[in-house]
Design an enzyme around this catalytic site. Structure first.
Site, PDB file in Angstrom:
ATOM      1  N   GLY A  92       0.813  -1.207   0.000  1.00 51.77           N
ATOM      2  CA  GLY A  92       0.000   0.000   0.000  1.00 51.77           C
ATOM      3  C   GLY A  92       0.844   1.254   0.000  1.00 51.77           C
ATOM      4  O   GLY A  92       2.077   1.212   0.024  1.00 51.77           O
ATOM      5  N   SER A  93       0.178   2.393  -0.009  1.00 55.63           N
ATOM      6  CA  SER A  93       0.879   3.667  -0.160  1.00 55.63           C
ATOM      7  C   SER A  93       1.788   3.973   1.031  1.00 55.63           C
ATOM      8  O   SER A  93       2.925   4.451   0.848  1.00 55.63           O
ATOM      9  CB  SER A  93      -0.136   4.796  -0.359  1.00 55.63           C
ATOM     10  OG  SER A  93      -1.063   4.838   0.709  1.00 55.63           O
TER      11      SER A  93
ATOM     12  N   ALA B 233      -2.849   0.057   7.278  1.00 56.33           N
ATOM     13  CA  ALA B 233      -4.204  -0.444   7.551  1.00 56.33           C
ATOM     14  C   ALA B 233      -5.211   0.512   6.946  1.00 56.33           C
ATOM     15  O   ALA B 233      -4.929   1.689   6.726  1.00 56.33           O
ATOM     16  CB  ALA B 233      -4.445  -0.579   9.050  1.00 56.33           C
ATOM     17  N   ASP B 234      -6.397  -0.001   6.675  1.00 57.36           N
ATOM     18  CA  ASP B 234      -7.497   0.836   6.199  1.00 57.36           C
ATOM     19  C   ASP B 234      -8.308   1.393   7.359  1.00 57.36           C
ATOM     20  O   ASP B 234      -8.900   2.464   7.249  1.00 57.36           O
ATOM     21  CB  ASP B 234      -8.384   0.027   5.254  1.00 57.36           C
ATOM     22  CG  ASP B 234      -7.615  -0.421   4.013  1.00 57.36           C
ATOM     23  OD1 ASP B 234      -7.102   0.453   3.296  1.00 57.36           O
ATOM     24  OD2 ASP B 234      -7.504  -1.633   3.791  1.00 57.36           O
TER      25      ASP B 234
ATOM     26  N   GLY C  69      -5.918  -2.851  -0.819  1.00 57.93           N
ATOM     27  CA  GLY C  69      -5.052  -3.113  -1.958  1.00 57.93           C
ATOM     28  C   GLY C  69      -5.097  -4.548  -2.444  1.00 57.93           C
ATOM     29  O   GLY C  69      -4.284  -4.952  -3.276  1.00 57.93           O
TER      30      GLY C  69
ATOM     31  N   GLU D 151      -0.822 -10.694   3.410  1.00 57.09           N
ATOM     32  CA  GLU D 151      -0.543  -9.862   4.578  1.00 57.09           C
ATOM     33  C   GLU D 151      -0.840 -10.625   5.867  1.00 57.09           C
ATOM     34  O   GLU D 151      -0.066 -10.574   6.831  1.00 57.09           O
ATOM     35  CB  GLU D 151      -1.371  -8.580   4.516  1.00 57.09           C
ATOM     36  CG  GLU D 151      -0.921  -7.618   3.425  1.00 57.09           C
ATOM     37  CD  GLU D 151      -1.874  -6.469   3.186  1.00 57.09           C
ATOM     38  OE1 GLU D 151      -1.466  -5.522   2.503  1.00 57.09           O
ATOM     39  OE2 GLU D 151      -3.022  -6.521   3.673  1.00 57.09           O
TER      40      GLU D 151
END
Length: 223
Positions: A33-34, A87-88, A101, A107
């Protein structure tokens, strides 16, 4: 600070946090992820301090390799000192929703192996109750409709993430409109649906440490 600046700050803090724990034999788990991308870029600055990495996605593996950081197959390593990933969503118990993602299964596997799981996130990811972010569920393609019906029975509104195929060759259902008050039980219930590979709740294996970027600086939170 912008959201990107907050992500960069927690990524830098993560490198500073793990550096003293590393030696020449250490393996570092790296997420996707970013925010994880910023972590990879900063990790390259200390690549002589550890042996190598295990990546949770092909994209992260390629970014690590581009920096000259060794990437190992998980089956080839015996021990992983730390896993760092974004994390989201995160709640105060450091239970997480991940999978925006589409790398949630890998993960989750890497997190299970690591001695310590360090989550890095900006302040927008902090919630009291998980579920505002749609919960990703990785599904065997032929089971997609069956799993969707079962998720409705659990109170969710599953939506097929069109055009997305995971690194494992599977599909994603994003479950909307679920206020997840018992994360561990919900994680278990969804995983028991036939055809589910895993879901994006990280509650049975929550984060050990959260580095969260806020306007006032990076805070360290432990469960």
């Amino acid at each position: 600070m912008t959201q990107d600046e907050l992500k960069q700050a927690v990524a830098r803090a993560a490198v500073d946090y793990i550096h003293p724990k590393l030696d020449s034999d250490s393996i570092v788990g790296v997420g996707t992820g970013s925010t994880a991308n910023y972590f990879i870029d900063y990790l390259a600055e200390i690549k002589g301090s550890f042996d190598g990495t295990v990546a949770s996605s092909e994209a992260s593996a390629e970014r690590l390799k581009s920096h000259g950081i060794p990437v190992y197959d998980l089956n080839a390593i015996d021990n992983m000192v730390v896993y760092v990933d974004g994390a989201d969503e995160t709640n105060p118990a450091l239970e997480l929703i991940k999978g925006g993602g589409a790398a949630l299964t890998r993960e989750k596997i890497v997190a299970a192996v690591a001695d310590e799981f360090v989550c890095i996130a900006d302040g927008s990811k902090w919630v009291d109750t998980l579920g505002a972010f749609p919960l990703p569920v990785e599904v065997i393609p032929m089971a997609r409709s069956h799993v969707a019906r079962e998720l409705v029975k659990l109170g969710g509104d599953p939506v097929y993430r069109e055009g997305v195929v995971t690194d494992n060759g599977n599909v994603i259902l994003d479950v909307h409109n679920m206020a997840i008050t018992n994360s561990k039980q919900m994680e278990k219930d969804i995983n028991q649906i036939v055809g589910v590979v895993t879901n994006g709740l990280f509650a049975a294996r929550a984060a050990d440490v959260l580095l969260i970027g806020r306007e006032s600086g990076v805070e360290t939170v432990t469960a």
